[in-house]
Write an enzyme that holds these catalytic residues in place. Structure first.
Site, PDB file in Angstrom:
ATOM      1  N   HIS A 103      63.184  62.240  41.819  1.00  0.00           N
ATOM      2  CA  HIS A 103      62.730  63.635  41.829  1.00  0.00           C
ATOM      3  C   HIS A 103      62.691  64.222  40.413  1.00  0.00           C
ATOM      4  O   HIS A 103      61.767  64.956  40.056  1.00  0.00           O
ATOM      5  CB  HIS A 103      63.667  64.428  42.752  1.00  0.00           C
ATOM      6  CG  HIS A 103      63.428  65.894  42.736  1.00  0.00           C
ATOM      7  ND1 HIS A 103      64.315  66.788  42.167  1.00  0.00           N
ATOM      8  CD2 HIS A 103      62.397  66.646  43.194  1.00  0.00           C
ATOM      9  CE1 HIS A 103      63.843  68.010  42.298  1.00  0.00           C
ATOM     10  NE2 HIS A 103      62.684  67.958  42.917  1.00  0.00           N
TER      11      HIS A 103
ATOM     12  N   GLU B 192      59.675  63.012  38.808  1.00  0.00           N
ATOM     13  CA  GLU B 192      58.513  63.747  39.346  1.00  0.00           C
ATOM     14  C   GLU B 192      58.282  65.032  38.533  1.00  0.00           C
ATOM     15  O   GLU B 192      57.167  65.357  38.150  1.00  0.00           O
ATOM     16  CB  GLU B 192      58.759  64.071  40.823  1.00  0.00           C
ATOM     17  CG  GLU B 192      57.659  64.860  41.485  1.00  0.00           C
ATOM     18  CD  GLU B 192      58.200  65.914  42.433  1.00  0.00           C
ATOM     19  OE1 GLU B 192      57.916  67.118  42.222  1.00  0.00           O
ATOM     20  OE2 GLU B 192      58.931  65.555  43.390  1.00  0.00           O
ATOM     21  N   HIS B 193      59.353  65.756  38.250  1.00  0.00           N
ATOM     22  CA  HIS B 193      59.220  66.972  37.430  1.00  0.00           C
ATOM     23  C   HIS B 193      58.663  66.628  36.040  1.00  0.00           C
ATOM     24  O   HIS B 193      57.784  67.307  35.524  1.00  0.00           O
ATOM     25  CB  HIS B 193      60.582  67.633  37.257  1.00  0.00           C
ATOM     26  CG  HIS B 193      60.975  68.533  38.386  1.00  0.00           C
ATOM     27  ND1 HIS B 193      61.350  69.842  38.190  1.00  0.00           N
ATOM     28  CD2 HIS B 193      61.054  68.313  39.715  1.00  0.00           C
ATOM     29  CE1 HIS B 193      61.649  70.386  39.364  1.00  0.00           C
ATOM     30  NE2 HIS B 193      61.477  69.478  40.303  1.00  0.00           N
TER      31      HIS B 193
ATOM     32  N   GLU C 203      67.127  74.271  41.239  1.00  0.00           N
ATOM     33  CA  GLU C 203      66.473  73.972  42.524  1.00  0.00           C
ATOM     34  C   GLU C 203      67.529  73.560  43.548  1.00  0.00           C
ATOM     35  O   GLU C 203      67.479  73.969  44.716  1.00  0.00           O
ATOM     36  CB  GLU C 203      65.445  72.844  42.326  1.00  0.00           C
ATOM     37  CG  GLU C 203      64.655  72.528  43.573  1.00  0.00           C
ATOM     38  CD  GLU C 203      63.599  71.433  43.359  1.00  0.00           C
ATOM     39  OE1 GLU C 203      63.385  70.987  42.214  1.00  0.00           O
ATOM     40  OE2 GLU C 203      62.999  71.024  44.366  1.00  0.00           O
TER      41      GLU C 203
END
Lengths: 432, 437
Positions: free
Chosen positions: A66, A69-70, A146
């Protein structure tokens, strides 16, 4: 007779389930291309799927897929300085990405005439991502925000994370996709670079392009942009996945500031192409999908113990995951009563065959969901991608056939085999 | 998700064109049918998938309520019993036929949408028009729904975003219906009686108060059958709505509201002002201004300053709501509690910047390109079309609105944006913070 009736019904339903043409090809570097021609709306979607999700992460580095991904939005050799979304939006498109336990998807929705821009951007970040230390530090901070927003300050998500965390003892599915805070903090810049190098290669990815497009034209452009990207030197080995035997029910009680208590019951179940996973889909429909389902009727209507009830199953996973029963309960004193009633309903599935009406209802729902998913070429492409992650998008046809041949007995057997204490983890969220 | 989806204002309020100049260009050529009883039908035939959507927009909302929750519960109780079917029978049919009937209540109207496969269209329309025309609001079902609604509202009141927005709107609008949540308040929901729903229904759910859209694999013959069977002989007339605009109170200084929640790790911050109505000609300049400031996802000024350059938040956006009467403009962000002051300061600096300096040519060009170019994406499914086309009539945008939209956006210049920002963002703000001490 029942079996015959079900098969007959489904042959009527399913011969014409796909309303657009689908083609595939594979480039020399191993990158597979799936093209969905759908001329119903003047839009297109471009999706790059990497077989890299939390299931692939090294121990102690949960959240690395993840985090990468950012970082994929921060810039590549030809498009440095955080301009990806700016370029897409200034061409009237939207872009985003998401990471799951099994894969990571980058996507755009855009006018068909602007698809070559997506290809430029996606090919460059597949081959030449510019990973910068300062971006890495910033994105780590953003991901921790997040995590606070989505889990630490959200008790309903947190109880699910906790249940998944203890349902699996050895299997990587126990790790949250976003990662545990300590793991996110411990991920180094080198870790991310290595992870990108290992997993983001054409032979570990595929592209789905869908919409108002012409396949020859699109394929030619994709070849120009992507075929030069070299395959990964070391072939990605499939991890051997296993989960150690569970000997009894597991339980987690979480006390947080919340108003409604929540009960989560999660049974370990197999994934498709195991046929039992489809029987469990039907069981999910019978038990908890819709207001006429058995649990909704019992807990919300008859007993007035619950505010809402839901069940879910995820057959399209790379390995067996969980069958969930989730209930928002009116009164914390009644949690045990609710759990007892759910277990009674589950036992009833094992001793009494479901009615023909229930089976037909479940299958109507499957038919409708196939049809409605095709209202959006973006959504339909996502479904095809989930099958491709398992092996091949064409499995969608086998899936339909497997439903065709499912019997009422198969459905009952699946309840007996999987919905039992030795597969169960219970989570209880209580108001603090 | 890389991005918290922040293009909210477009998703909700942008108006779209279907004239589309690219490969496979199409136009949305729907037909209008006006019935004698005042009902309107907008019909679009699309046969690529055997599915059908029928939406009905009813001019009835919290603006018409005599008690909070009245509009919301009236819509939600439609599927809880009719003259012909019990609540359980309705649920059985919905699930068995695999159809859905969605009920949405906005601050201006109610919209119901039926989704059905072509194979089950006949049974689905029978049911849909039964719940629309013959609801009975049974007492027992009403009592259960009120109990569930009260519990659900209490649960939502634990959500910091919900509380922050609720406080902001209450402060901005006072007692006006726009100032309370559409579903109502936990403290008042039990004061409602089933007769209140019956009265609301019989006052507003009349054919002359309805705009239908029928979209999908349904031919003219089938349309005619539906019209004749369910609509042509439906009698009854709703009186004109007696709705009143909000009265905003002048603020001599910024209002700051803090609600302490020690269980949280982040502060939820909502900061905002009065907005504009949907019919205000400044709507388009406002749209472009909002995109540049905080509506444009990760490319907006706020996202760049607070998220991308400093890593202080995962989600930050601005949005505006435009109704029959002026809506609200606000920014929402969540940040680690210790950064609260820093983030508020950065937001106020960005607000100041946009009303003091003209936006750059590049910002303006990119905003317009996005707003114009992304229009087809907003109506790229039958469902979106079905729920959108009744708004053309409701907000009096006109059927040619689709072709005009490009010009509405194209003509905006940086001076207009500056004027809009000066007009709306220089007032004293309302700030709500939910978080730990």
């Amino acid at each position: 007779m029942k079996k015959v009736a079900i098969i007959f019904l489904f042959l009527l339903l399913f011969p014409l389930m796909s309303y657009c043409e689908i083609f595939e090809d594979r480039l020399k570097n191993g990158l597979k291309i799936i093209i969905v021609e759908d001329h119903s709306s003047p839009v297109a979607t471009f999706q790059v799927w990497y077989k890299a999700g939390s299931i692939d992460e090294p121990e102690g580095k949960s959240g690395i897929s993840h985090l990468l991904e950012h970082l994929m939005f921060r810039g590549s050799k030809r498009f440095p300085n955080n301009v990806f979304s700016k370029i897409i939006q200034s061409h009237g498109g939207v872009d985003n990405a998401f990471t799951t336990k099994d894969y990571t998807v980058y996507f755009q929705k855009i006018a068909p005439s602007n698809l070559s821009i997506c290809m430029d951007l996606e090919s460059d970040r597949m081959a030449n991502l510019l990973l910068k230390k300062e971006d890495f530090e910033l994105e780590k901070k953003i991901v921790l925000e997040e995590r606070r927003q989505r889990y630490e300050d959200d008790p309903e998500s947190l109880i699910l994370e906790e249940v998944i965390g203890i349902a699996f003892k050895s299997h990587p599915y126990r790790r949250p996709v976003i990662g545990w805070t300590e793991d996110i903090e411990s991920i180094t810049f080198e870790d991310v670079k290595n992870y990108y190098k290992q997993f983001y290669c054409p032979n570990n990815a595929f592209i789905i392009v869908g919409g108002d497009i012409k396949k020859e034209e699109i394929l030619k452009k994709i070849k120009e942009k992507f075929e030069k990207i070299p395959s990964c030197e070391n072939k990605i080995e499939n991890k051997i996945l296993y989960e150690t035997k569970q000997y009894g029910e597991r339980r987690i009680i979480l006390k947080r500031q919340t108003y409604l208590p929540m009960l989560v019951m999660a049974y370990k179940v197999p994934a498709y192409p195991n046929k039992d996973s489809i029987a469990l889909e039907i069981l999910s429909s019978i038990l908890g999908e819709g207001k006429s389902s058995r649990l909704y009727r019992k807990l919300v209507n008859e007993k007035s113990l619950a505010v809402d009830v839901g069940t879910s199953n995820s057959p399209l996973s790379r390995d067996g995951f969980l069958f969930f029963v989730i209930i928002s309960i009116k009164d914390k004193e009644k949690i045990h009563d609710v759990e007892k009633l759910v277990k009674e309903e589950i036992e009833r599935l094992k001793t009494e065959l479901p009615s023909e009406m229930e089976i037909e209802k479940a299958k109507n729902q499957v038919e409708a969901s196939f049809l409605f998913s095709q209202d959006s070429v973006f959504g339909y492409s996502l479904i095809l991608g989930k099958f491709e992650i398992l092996d091949n998008w064409k499995l969608i046809n086998q899936y339909r056939e497997d439903i065709n041949t499912l019997t009422i007995q198969d459905i009952q057997n699946a309840a007996k085999k999987y919905l039992k204490e030795e597969n169960l983890t219970v989570g209880v969220l209580l108001p603090k | 998700m890389k991005k918290f989806f922040t293009l909210i204002s477009f998703l909700i309020f942008l108006i779209f064109t279907m004239k589309y100049n690219s490969v496979g260009a199409t136009t949305m050529e729907f037909k209008n049918i006006n019935l004698k009883n005042g009902a309107k039908i907008k019909y679009l035939y699309r046969c690529n998938i055997p599915i059908v959507y029928i939406s009905v927009l009813i001019s009835a909302s919290p603006l018409d309520e005599t008690k909070p929750s009245q509009a919301y519960l009236t819509a939600h109780m439609l599927t809880h019993g009719t003259k012909n079917r019990s609540a359980r029978q309705i649920e059985d049919e919905i699930d068995f036929l695999a159809i859905s009937i969605e009920k949405k209540v906005t601050y201006d109207f109610t919209i119901l949408t039926l989704a059905a496969t072509k194979r089950h269209l006949r049974e689905a329309t029978d049911l849909f028009f039964d719940i629309l025309q013959n609801p009975t609001f049974p007492e027992e079902e009403f009592t259960k729904e009120v109990s569930i609604l009260k519990k659900s509202i209490k649960q939502m009141e634990e959500d910091p975003s919900y509380i922050a927005l609720k406080e902001f709107l209450k402060t901005l609008y006072g007692d006006h219906p726009y100032g309370r949540p559409i579903e109502g308040l936990s403290e008042t929901v039990e004061k409602l009686k089933r007769e209140d729903l019956e009265e609301f229904y019989h006052t507003y759910y009349k054919p002359n108060n309805m705009i239908f859209s029928i979209v999908g694999d349904i031919n003219e013959k089938e349309l005619k059958e539906i019209k004749e069977k369910f609509l042509d002989n439906w009698e009854g007339k709703a009186l004109d709505r007696k709705i009143t605009p909000p009265e905003f109170t002048l603020r001599n200084k910024p209002i700051e509201i803090k609600i302490r929640r020690d269980d949280l790790t982040q502060s939820t911050i909502v900061i905002g002002f009065e907005g504009i109505s949907r019919k205000n000609p400044d709507f388009y300049a406002f749209t472009v201004m909002n995109y540049i400031l905080g509506g444009g996802g990760l490319t907006s000024r706020l996202a760049k300053s607070i998220r991308e350059e400093k890593g202080l938040a995962y989600s930050i956006y601005s949005t505006f709501t435009s109704y029959l009467f002026p809506g609200a403009f606000y920014i929402e962000v969540k940040t680690k509690a210790e950064n609260t002051k820093k983030v508020v300061k950065l937001i106020t600096e960005e607000i100041e910047k946009i009303y003091k300096q003209e936006v750059t040519e590049e910002e303006l060009r990119e905003a317009k390109s996005f707003l114009i170019g992304s229009l087809p994406l907003r109506v790229d499914t039958l469902k979106k079309i079905s729920e959108f086309i009744p708004l053309l009539d409701f907000y009096e945008l006109g059927d040619d609105y689709f072709t005009k939209y490009k010009n509405y956006i194209d003509k905006i210049d940086s001076k207009e944006i500056l004027n809009i920002a000066e007009k709306f963002l220089t007032k004293n703000y309302i700030l709500v913070i939910i978080g730990p001490e």
